[in-house]
Design a protein around this motif. Sequence first.
Motif, PDB file in Angstrom:
ATOM      1  N   VAL A  93      -5.302   0.959  15.300  1.00 39.59           N
ATOM      2  CA  VAL A  93      -6.395   0.280  14.610  1.00 39.59           C
ATOM      3  C   VAL A  93      -5.872  -0.604  13.487  1.00 39.59           C
ATOM      4  O   VAL A  93      -6.582  -1.464  12.985  1.00 39.59           O
ATOM      5  CB  VAL A  93      -7.401   1.321  14.072  1.00 39.59           C
ATOM      6  N   ASN A  94      -4.602  -0.374  13.107  1.00 37.60           N
ATOM      7  CA  ASN A  94      -4.015  -1.050  11.939  1.00 37.60           C
ATOM      8  C   ASN A  94      -4.870  -0.799  10.703  1.00 37.60           C
ATOM      9  O   ASN A  94      -5.191  -1.718   9.946  1.00 37.60           O
ATOM     10  CB  ASN A  94      -3.861  -2.559  12.181  1.00 37.60           C
ATOM     11  N   LEU A  95      -5.219   0.468  10.526  1.00 34.71           N
ATOM     12  CA  LEU A  95      -6.108   0.850   9.431  1.00 34.71           C
ATOM     13  C   LEU A  95      -5.455   0.553   8.091  1.00 34.71           C
ATOM     14  O   LEU A  95      -4.308   0.937   7.839  1.00 34.71           O
ATOM     15  CB  LEU A  95      -6.424   2.344   9.554  1.00 34.71           C
ATOM     16  N   GLU A  96      -6.207  -0.140   7.228  1.00 33.78           N
ATOM     17  CA  GLU A  96      -5.722  -0.531   5.901  1.00 33.78           C
ATOM     18  C   GLU A  96      -4.413  -1.311   5.979  1.00 33.78           C
ATOM     19  O   GLU A  96      -3.582  -1.240   5.062  1.00 33.78           O
ATOM     20  CB  GLU A  96      -5.553   0.702   4.998  1.00 33.78           C
ATOM     21  N   GLY A 100       1.831  -3.533   8.566  1.00 35.75           N
ATOM     22  CA  GLY A 100       2.618  -4.457   7.755  1.00 35.75           C
ATOM     23  C   GLY A 100       3.441  -3.794   6.674  1.00 35.75           C
ATOM     24  O   GLY A 100       4.304  -4.444   6.063  1.00 35.75           O
ATOM     25  N   THR A 101       3.216  -2.527   6.420  1.00 33.06           N
ATOM     26  CA  THR A 101       3.956  -1.854   5.349  1.00 33.06           C
ATOM     27  C   THR A 101       5.325  -1.355   5.814  1.00 33.06           C
ATOM     28  O   THR A 101       6.196  -1.095   4.986  1.00 33.06           O
ATOM     29  CB  THR A 101       3.158  -0.650   4.823  1.00 33.06           C
ATOM     30  N   GLY A 102       5.501  -1.172   7.107  1.00 39.67           N
ATOM     31  CA  GLY A 102       6.762  -0.638   7.613  1.00 39.67           C
ATOM     32  C   GLY A 102       6.971   0.830   7.321  1.00 39.67           C
ATOM     33  O   GLY A 102       8.103   1.323   7.391  1.00 39.67           O
ATOM     34  N   SER A 103       5.910   1.559   7.021  1.00 42.11           N
ATOM     35  CA  SER A 103       6.046   2.951   6.586  1.00 42.11           C
ATOM     36  C   SER A 103       5.941   3.965   7.719  1.00 42.11           C
ATOM     37  O   SER A 103       6.303   5.130   7.529  1.00 42.11           O
ATOM     38  CB  SER A 103       4.967   3.284   5.553  1.00 42.11           C
ATOM     39  N   LEU A 104       5.448   3.537   8.889  1.00 44.44           N
ATOM     40  CA  LEU A 104       5.138   4.517   9.922  1.00 44.44           C
ATOM     41  C   LEU A 104       6.368   5.287  10.393  1.00 44.44           C
ATOM     42  O   LEU A 104       6.272   6.469  10.717  1.00 44.44           O
ATOM     43  CB  LEU A 104       4.443   3.836  11.101  1.00 44.44           C
ATOM     44  N   TYR A 116       6.936   7.025  -0.581  1.00 41.13           N
ATOM     45  CA  TYR A 116       6.098   6.737  -1.751  1.00 41.13           C
ATOM     46  C   TYR A 116       6.895   6.863  -3.055  1.00 41.13           C
ATOM     47  O   TYR A 116       6.666   6.087  -3.999  1.00 41.13           O
ATOM     48  CB  TYR A 116       4.891   7.675  -1.763  1.00 41.13           C
ATOM     49  N   ALA A 117       7.811   7.811  -3.119  1.00 38.72           N
ATOM     50  CA  ALA A 117       8.596   7.986  -4.342  1.00 38.72           C
ATOM     51  C   ALA A 117       9.489   6.778  -4.599  1.00 38.72           C
ATOM     52  O   ALA A 117       9.590   6.295  -5.740  1.00 38.72           O
ATOM     53  CB  ALA A 117       9.439   9.255  -4.236  1.00 38.72           C
ATOM     54  N   LEU A 118      10.135   6.266  -3.571  1.00 38.21           N
ATOM     55  CA  LEU A 118      11.056   5.138  -3.744  1.00 38.21           C
ATOM     56  C   LEU A 118      10.329   3.863  -4.126  1.00 38.21           C
ATOM     57  O   LEU A 118      10.891   3.008  -4.819  1.00 38.21           O
ATOM     58  CB  LEU A 118      11.864   4.928  -2.465  1.00 38.21           C
ATOM     59  N   ARG A 119       9.080   3.730  -3.689  1.00 36.89           N
ATOM     60  CA  ARG A 119       8.326   2.513  -3.990  1.00 36.89           C
ATOM     61  C   ARG A 119       7.467   2.638  -5.236  1.00 36.89           C
ATOM     62  O   ARG A 119       7.015   1.635  -5.775  1.00 36.89           O
ATOM     63  CB  ARG A 119       7.467   2.129  -2.776  1.00 36.89           C
ATOM     64  N   GLY A 120       7.222   3.845  -5.664  1.00 33.81           N
ATOM     65  CA  GLY A 120       6.468   4.039  -6.898  1.00 33.81           C
ATOM     66  C   GLY A 120       5.013   3.660  -6.794  1.00 33.81           C
ATOM     67  O   GLY A 120       4.363   3.425  -7.820  1.00 33.81           O
ATOM     68  N   GLU A 121       4.455   3.607  -5.591  1.00 31.56           N
ATOM     69  CA  GLU A 121       3.040   3.270  -5.421  1.00 31.56           C
ATOM     70  C   GLU A 121       2.520   3.919  -4.144  1.00 31.56           C
ATOM     71  O   GLU A 121       3.273   4.186  -3.202  1.00 31.56           O
ATOM     72  CB  GLU A 121       2.844   1.760  -5.350  1.00 31.56           C
ATOM     73  N   TRP A 122       1.191   4.131  -4.112  1.00 34.44           N
ATOM     74  CA  TRP A 122       0.558   4.797  -2.980  1.00 34.44           C
ATOM     75  C   TRP A 122       0.132   3.765  -1.930  1.00 34.44           C
ATOM     76  O   TRP A 122      -1.047   3.548  -1.695  1.00 34.44           O
ATOM     77  CB  TRP A 122      -0.642   5.606  -3.439  1.00 34.44           C
ATOM     78  N   THR A 123       1.097   3.145  -1.308  1.00 35.11           N
ATOM     79  CA  THR A 123       0.823   2.164  -0.261  1.00 35.11           C
ATOM     80  C   THR A 123       1.650   2.515   0.969  1.00 35.11           C
ATOM     81  O   THR A 123       2.886   2.631   0.874  1.00 35.11           O
ATOM     82  CB  THR A 123       1.193   0.740  -0.727  1.00 35.11           C
ATOM     83  N   PRO A 124       0.980   2.734   2.128  1.00 39.55           N
ATOM     84  CA  PRO A 124      -0.459   2.635   2.408  1.00 39.55           C
ATOM     85  C   PRO A 124      -1.207   3.888   1.954  1.00 39.55           C
ATOM     86  O   PRO A 124      -0.776   5.003   2.249  1.00 39.55           O
ATOM     87  CB  PRO A 124      -0.506   2.505   3.930  1.00 39.55           C
ATOM     88  N   TRP A 125      -2.328   3.705   1.276  1.00 35.90           N
ATOM     89  CA  TRP A 125      -3.022   4.840   0.694  1.00 35.90           C
ATOM     90  C   TRP A 125      -3.640   5.741   1.759  1.00 35.90           C
ATOM     91  O   TRP A 125      -3.815   6.942   1.533  1.00 35.90           O
ATOM     92  CB  TRP A 125      -4.108   4.380  -0.271  1.00 35.90           C
TER      93      TRP A 125
END
Length: 397
Positions: A93-96, A100-104, A116-125
Amino acid sequence: MSNMRDRQLDGLRTIAVAMVLYAHFFAADGSIWGHLGVRLFFVLSGFLITRLLLEARADARYQPATALKAFYIRRALRIFPPYFAVLALVWLVNLEGVRGTGSLKWHALYLANYWYALRGEWTPWVLCHTWSLSIEEQFYIVWPLAILLTPRRMIGGICLAVIACSLAYRLCWPLTGTPSLVRDLLPSGSMDALACGALLATYRERTQAWPQWMRLSWMPLVAAASVALWLRPDPITPALDWFIWIGSEVFPLVPLVMLVGAASLGFRSAFGQLLESAPMAATGRISYGIYLFHPIILSLIVRAQAWIPVNVSQQGFGRLIIGSAATLAVAAISWRLFEKPLNGFKRHFPYVARDNLPVAAAGEPWEPRRGAKIYETTLSRRDTHDPGEAVQASDLQ
């Protein structure tokens, strides 16, 4: 352990996941309450997983290779199917905008906490809650080796060493950096709760009585933790932030351990009856799905705001009621149609081989090795009992 007492532990899981839903659907600043619910999950998991492994180890039929194989396969059957189904859905679904974040790939490898720790932000939330699932999976990889392969007399010391290292990490944090997600999401920030649950399991092998210092300290610790949980001055200094972090993370540990320990024996009170009630037990059984699905549901209902008569776009009662009801419905369907049938395959992977009893010489009664036990009423019954009807340590998340 009786089914009623197992149901009380299920009830505690309901309380833990309810704290998470309250934090993410209702509270204006829900991170503390949600994190406290996760801490309760950690203590529960550490206790139940360690108790099960110790029972397997004490069985006269125990073989390390069999127990390790059973543990990892049973964990995979319980955890992986719904988890990877969620990742697949989010990707399709490409939810949120998750593609594009490359986190999967990090999530697929159970390294979300490091992402999340290395990036210091909650993306993708929409997948940020998987940080705790990653920590538990990292714990599950290592912990069975410690419990099943090290000398039995060393297990309590290992638990204490892990707790001490985690506490040292917290106390030394002001010397290592400013507050950030790294502080909370590295395994060292959560292993104290998991190891406290494990220590409870080892302690319970010897006695059911609480140490005097725990009986005297739990109420002051609850009071101190309550102050820390509610203390949110503005502006906040780094030193005060560190103090609040210690108070809200460390002070609740002893009360949470005692809560889990008391429920494992069975509260003989109205609270125990509440924990054992059918709604609490049923919700506890599907708590893994509730935790796993609730951010997905949140994203979807916000997108559907135009068709929903109450406000779900902001924190509040509307979001809490609609989001919780939808999450419960999806989790219940997932459990009944997807997770429970797969969970049934765990009976093929017992922790001790049922057909591996020692053979005595002809005409001689067989006796188990000194100190060994045959857990026909615990391990064997758990393997053959309907997995949907009672708590099983290998089901916990």
